[in-house]
Scaffold this motif. Structure first.
Motif, PDB file in Angstrom:
ATOM      1  N   THR A 120       0.842  -1.212   0.000  1.00  0.00           N
ATOM      2  CA  THR A 120       0.000   0.000   0.000  1.00  0.00           C
ATOM      3  C   THR A 120       0.871   1.254   0.000  1.00  0.00           C
ATOM      4  OG1 THR A 120      -1.702  -1.210   1.194  1.00  0.00           O
ATOM      5  CG2 THR A 120      -1.878   1.188   1.259  1.00  0.00           C
ATOM      6  N   LEU A 121       1.926   1.268   0.825  1.00  0.00           N
ATOM      7  CA  LEU A 121       2.814   2.444   0.879  1.00  0.00           C
ATOM      8  C   LEU A 121       3.491   2.664  -0.471  1.00  0.00           C
ATOM      9  CD1 LEU A 121       4.462   1.845   4.380  1.00  0.00           C
ATOM     10  CD2 LEU A 121       2.935   3.746   3.787  1.00  0.00           C
ATOM     11  N   ALA A 122       3.980   1.578  -1.083  1.00  0.00           N
ATOM     12  CA  ALA A 122       4.654   1.706  -2.380  1.00  0.00           C
ATOM     13  C   ALA A 122       3.670   2.221  -3.437  1.00  0.00           C
ATOM     14  CB  ALA A 122       5.258   0.369  -2.789  1.00  0.00           C
ATOM     15  N   ASN A 123       2.436   1.710  -3.418  1.00  0.00           N
ATOM     16  CA  ASN A 123       1.431   2.177  -4.381  1.00  0.00           C
ATOM     17  C   ASN A 123       1.100   3.648  -4.169  1.00  0.00           C
ATOM     18  OD1 ASN A 123       1.288  -0.256  -5.655  1.00  0.00           O
ATOM     19  ND2 ASN A 123      -0.491  -0.983  -4.501  1.00  0.00           N
ATOM     20  N   ILE A 124       1.017   4.057  -2.895  1.00  0.00           N
ATOM     21  CA  ILE A 124       0.735   5.475  -2.608  1.00  0.00           C
ATOM     22  C   ILE A 124       1.867   6.334  -3.169  1.00  0.00           C
ATOM     23  CG2 ILE A 124       0.556   7.217  -0.770  1.00  0.00           C
ATOM     24  CD1 ILE A 124      -0.895   5.063   0.946  1.00  0.00           C
ATOM     25  N   TYR A 125       3.110   5.871  -2.967  1.00  0.00           N
ATOM     26  CA  TYR A 125       4.257   6.622  -3.514  1.00  0.00           C
ATOM     27  C   TYR A 125       4.101   6.779  -5.029  1.00  0.00           C
ATOM     28  CZ  TYR A 125       8.899   7.577  -5.339  1.00  0.00           C
ATOM     29  OH  TYR A 125       9.949   8.118  -6.047  1.00  0.00           O
ATOM     30  N   GLN A 126       3.803   5.681  -5.695  1.00  0.00           N
ATOM     31  CA  GLN A 126       3.693   5.697  -7.155  1.00  0.00           C
ATOM     32  C   GLN A 126       2.562   6.635  -7.614  1.00  0.00           C
ATOM     33  OE1 GLN A 126       2.983   1.815  -8.873  1.00  0.00           O
ATOM     34  NE2 GLN A 126       4.304   2.347 -10.593  1.00  0.00           N
ATOM     35  N   GLN A 127       1.465   6.623  -6.863  1.00  0.00           N
ATOM     36  CA  GLN A 127       0.297   7.411  -7.272  1.00  0.00           C
ATOM     37  C   GLN A 127       0.410   8.888  -6.927  1.00  0.00           C
ATOM     38  OE1 GLN A 127      -2.771   5.161  -5.333  1.00  0.00           O
ATOM     39  NE2 GLN A 127      -2.404   3.420  -6.688  1.00  0.00           N
ATOM     40  N   THR A 128       1.239   9.229  -5.949  1.00  0.00           N
ATOM     41  CA  THR A 128       1.273  10.624  -5.497  1.00  0.00           C
ATOM     42  C   THR A 128       2.485  11.400  -6.001  1.00  0.00           C
ATOM     43  OG1 THR A 128       2.290   9.942  -3.400  1.00  0.00           O
ATOM     44  CG2 THR A 128      -0.094  10.248  -3.393  1.00  0.00           C
ATOM     45  N   VAL A 129       3.535  10.684  -6.422  1.00  0.00           N
ATOM     46  CA  VAL A 129       4.730  11.380  -6.899  1.00  0.00           C
ATOM     47  C   VAL A 129       4.492  11.738  -8.375  1.00  0.00           C
ATOM     48  CG1 VAL A 129       6.033   9.359  -7.757  1.00  0.00           C
ATOM     49  CG2 VAL A 129       7.247  11.276  -6.745  1.00  0.00           C
ATOM     50  N   ASN A 130       4.975  12.909  -8.814  1.00  0.00           N
ATOM     51  CA  ASN A 130       4.764  13.179 -10.241  1.00  0.00           C
ATOM     52  C   ASN A 130       5.735  12.338 -11.067  1.00  0.00           C
ATOM     53  OD1 ASN A 130       7.144  14.774 -10.727  1.00  0.00           O
ATOM     54  ND2 ASN A 130       6.120  16.423  -9.594  1.00  0.00           N
ATOM     55  N   SER A 131       5.316  12.014 -12.292  1.00  0.00           N
ATOM     56  CA  SER A 131       6.025  10.963 -13.046  1.00  0.00           C
ATOM     57  C   SER A 131       7.500  11.291 -13.292  1.00  0.00           C
ATOM     58  CB  SER A 131       5.302  10.642 -14.347  1.00  0.00           C
ATOM     59  OG  SER A 131       5.051  11.836 -15.021  1.00  0.00           O
ATOM     60  N   GLN A 132       7.859  12.600 -13.401  1.00  0.00           N
ATOM     61  CA  GLN A 132       9.290  12.948 -13.613  1.00  0.00           C
ATOM     62  C   GLN A 132      10.131  12.633 -12.375  1.00  0.00           C
ATOM     63  OE1 GLN A 132       6.701  15.046 -14.315  1.00  0.00           O
ATOM     64  NE2 GLN A 132       7.363  16.724 -15.642  1.00  0.00           N
ATOM     65  N   SER A 133       9.509  12.734 -11.178  1.00  0.00           N
ATOM     66  CA  SER A 133      10.278  12.509  -9.943  1.00  0.00           C
ATOM     67  C   SER A 133      10.287  11.049  -9.506  1.00  0.00           C
ATOM     68  CB  SER A 133       9.702  13.331  -8.796  1.00  0.00           C
ATOM     69  OG  SER A 133       9.391  14.616  -9.207  1.00  0.00           O
ATOM     70  N   LYS A 179      14.113   3.025  -7.565  1.00  0.00           N
ATOM     71  CA  LYS A 179      14.841   2.588  -6.362  1.00  0.00           C
ATOM     72  C   LYS A 179      14.029   2.903  -5.107  1.00  0.00           C
ATOM     73  CE  LYS A 179      19.218   2.909  -3.837  1.00  0.00           C
ATOM     74  NZ  LYS A 179      18.498   2.802  -2.589  1.00  0.00           N
ATOM     75  N   LYS A 180      13.468   4.122  -5.071  1.00  0.00           N
ATOM     76  CA  LYS A 180      12.688   4.518  -3.890  1.00  0.00           C
ATOM     77  C   LYS A 180      11.460   3.608  -3.745  1.00  0.00           C
ATOM     78  CE  LYS A 180      10.760   7.926  -1.088  1.00  0.00           C
ATOM     79  NZ  LYS A 180      10.246   9.219  -0.835  1.00  0.00           N
ATOM     80  N   PHE A 181      10.817   3.334  -4.890  1.00  0.00           N
ATOM     81  CA  PHE A 181       9.633   2.469  -4.910  1.00  0.00           C
ATOM     82  C   PHE A 181       9.981   1.093  -4.300  1.00  0.00           C
ATOM     83  CE2 PHE A 181       7.050  -0.671  -7.296  1.00  0.00           C
ATOM     84  CZ  PHE A 181       5.782  -0.227  -6.963  1.00  0.00           C
ATOM     85  N   LEU A 182      11.125   0.535  -4.736  1.00  0.00           N
ATOM     86  CA  LEU A 182      11.534  -0.793  -4.235  1.00  0.00           C
ATOM     87  C   LEU A 182      12.004  -0.726  -2.780  1.00  0.00           C
ATOM     88  CD1 LEU A 182      13.408  -2.064  -7.419  1.00  0.00           C
ATOM     89  CD2 LEU A 182      11.118  -2.732  -6.638  1.00  0.00           C
ATOM     90  N   ASP A 183      12.643   0.396  -2.418  1.00  0.00           N
ATOM     91  CA  ASP A 183      13.145   0.565  -1.037  1.00  0.00           C
ATOM     92  C   ASP A 183      12.008   0.529  -0.015  1.00  0.00           C
ATOM     93  OD1 ASP A 183      15.753   0.728  -1.703  1.00  0.00           O
ATOM     94  OD2 ASP A 183      15.983   2.888  -1.389  1.00  0.00           O
ATOM     95  N   ILE A 184      10.833   1.028  -0.414  1.00  0.00           N
ATOM     96  CA  ILE A 184       9.705   1.105   0.534  1.00  0.00           C
ATOM     97  C   ILE A 184       9.324  -0.299   0.997  1.00  0.00           C
ATOM     98  CG2 ILE A 184       7.257   1.744   0.774  1.00  0.00           C
ATOM     99  CD1 ILE A 184       7.911   4.053  -1.279  1.00  0.00           C
ATOM    100  N   THR A 185       9.120  -1.217   0.044  1.00  0.00           N
ATOM    101  CA  THR A 185       8.731  -2.584   0.438  1.00  0.00           C
ATOM    102  C   THR A 185       9.904  -3.317   1.093  1.00  0.00           C
ATOM    103  OG1 THR A 185       8.993  -3.111  -1.902  1.00  0.00           O
ATOM    104  CG2 THR A 185       6.746  -3.089  -1.054  1.00  0.00           C
ATOM    105  N   ASP A 186      11.130  -2.953   0.696  1.00  0.00           N
ATOM    106  CA  ASP A 186      12.310  -3.602   1.285  1.00  0.00           C
ATOM    107  C   ASP A 186      12.423  -3.263   2.781  1.00  0.00           C
ATOM    108  OD1 ASP A 186      14.685  -5.163   0.920  1.00  0.00           O
ATOM    109  OD2 ASP A 186      15.822  -3.311   1.239  1.00  0.00           O
TER     110      ASP A 186
END
Ligand SMILES: Cc1cc2nc3c(=O)[nH]c(=O)nc-3n(C[C@H](O)[C@H](O)[C@H](O)COP(=O)(O)O)c2cc1C
Length: 169
Positions: A67-80, A84-91
């Motif tokens: 859920t946290l990783a999905n929120i990151y993906q949905q709330t960050v603008n696509s250029q940013s 790595k950050k996406f994978l770090d969250i679940t890690d």
């Protein structure tokens, strides 16, 4: 050591310890209960006990990570967006043995800051109890917590103010 020295030692040795330093060992269920229970002894004005703490372990913890990783993906603008950050969250979630979500219940009886302050004191109790049990922990406040309300089933008058990561060191 007398109790004054014991307390001083626990207060002074408490540190934030991050998931990369946690071992894969399980935290005993009763130790986790002790950590959570210590939160209930925090001072709180008008006895509102505003902290709302929820433990996530095992599959529920995995779901929190996704859920946290999905929120990151949905709330960050696509250029940013950073893979790595996406994978770090679940890690980070996977490396923790347990996560306690920290939320505040605003009773309406007090200024909001008083209930946030009482909740922060409850978190300090958890930090100190974890230290006494040689459990690593830290309070994390990523932007994603502002979008966790639905997942946590929070009411209108409740707000998530952090994630408390825990793991044996
Ligand atoms: C309200 C609050 C929010 C925090 N949020 C974060 C965070 O988002 N990320 C992080 O790395 N540490 C966070 N921390 C932990 C601090 O970084 C840590 O307490 C500080 O570095 C001092 O280290 P110590 O806890 O070992 O004394 C937070 C601490 C508090 C009290």
């Amino acid at each position: 050591m007398d109790q004054v020295e014991v307390l001083k030692n626990i207060i002074e040795t408490r540190r934030s310890i991050f998931p990369k330093s946690y071992s894969t060992d399980e935290i005993d269920e009763n130790v986790l209960e002790e950590i959570l229970n210590s939160a209930n002894f925090a001072p709180n004005h008008k006895r509102t006990k505003p902290w709302r703490l929820k433990i996530f372990r095992g599959e529920e913890k995995n779901q929190l990570g996704i859920t946290l990783a999905n929120i990151y993906q949905q709330t960050v603008n696509s250029q940013s967006f950073l893979e790595k950050k996406f994978l770090d969250i679940t890690d980070k979630v996977a490396k923790s043995n347990a996560i306690i979500t920290i939320s505040v219940n605003f009773s309406g009886l007090l200024p909001e800051w008083e209930e946030i302050a009482a909740t922060a004191m409850a978190v300090q109790n958890m930090y100190l109890t974890a230290t006494a049990h040689e459990i690593g922990c830290y309070w994390s406040t990523p932007g994603m917590i502002n979008h966790l309300g639905e997942f946590l089933g929070l009411e209108e008058n409740q707000k998530c103010i952090g994630l408390f990561y825990l793991g044996k060191v």
